[in-house]
Enzyme design. Structure first.
Site, PDB file in Angstrom:
ATOM      1  NE  ARG A  66      -2.481  -1.078   3.371  1.00 10.71           N
ATOM      2  CZ  ARG A  66      -3.146  -1.137   4.503  1.00 10.71           C
ATOM      3  NH1 ARG A  66      -4.453  -1.143   4.500  1.00 10.71           N
ATOM      4  NH2 ARG A  66      -2.510  -1.197   5.648  1.00 10.71           N
ATOM      5  CD  GLU A 103       1.862  -9.514  17.990  1.00 11.85           C
ATOM      6  OE1 GLU A 103       1.292  -9.744  19.060  1.00 11.85           O
ATOM      7  OE2 GLU A 103       1.343  -8.870  17.058  1.00 11.85           O
TER       8      GLU A 103
END
Length: 178
Positions: A66, A103
């Site tokens: 994006r 993560e």
């Protein structure tokens, strides 16, 4: 064409919140309403590039995927080249690569070794600053490729994730902070 009167608050109002996407507990910030509105999209690009005049930047770097949307538009606005930072294995020529931690796991991004002339002035643009891992890796790649980052600009920053801390060696701007 510049869009007078568009403010970060206008952009924030257009961002749609999608609960539990892509997984439960995530509040996704959907930017497609901004992209679909020519006035808002153009105004967003104006705000992302406001600190730079055409010719002051030699390249605008966008992060897969994006970030490409905003960085390519910013490059046109600034009369600069566009340089993509892509996921590993997606660029066809020789690359520098940088791994970073997610993560749960890790990822690797790449940039062409000849993306810049030495010392090129670069603006790094992305749609979202979350934990900062991807942006920090992209900044490291830009420097490895011989360019100088003028600043890093984001449309949205999720301030509670403290991603800015990973970018403390760079000027960072965000239009909308949640």
């Amino acid at each position: 064409m510049s869009q007078p009167g568009i403010t970060p608050a206008d952009l924030q109002r257009a961002i749609r919140n999608i609960a539990d996407f892509p997984q439960p507990g995530i509040q996704f910030k959907d930017i497609t309403p901004v992209l679909a509105d020519a006035r808002l999209f153009s105004g967003c690009v104006d705000l992302l590039t406001a600190d730079h005049q055409p010719g002051s930047v030699e390249a605008v770097v966008g992060i897969d995927a994006r970030g490409f949307i905003f960085a390519a538009a910013a490059a046109i606005r600034l009369h600069a080249g566009f340089v993509p930072v892509r996921k590993q294995g997606k660029l066809p020529y020789k690359t520098y690569e940088q791994s970073y931690q997610l993560e749960y796991g890790s990822n690797t991004i790449a940039i062409h070794v000849d993306a810049f002339k030495p010392g090129s002035r670069v603006l790094l643009v992305d749609d979202l600053l979350a934990t900062g891992g991807t942006a920090a890796a992209a900044a490291a790649l830009v420097q490895k490729a011989g360019a100088r980052i003028l600043d890093i600009s984001f449309f949205i920053e999720l301030g509670f994730l403290k991603g800015r801390e990973k970018l403390r060696n760079y000027p960072v701007r965000s239009l909308v902070v949640f």
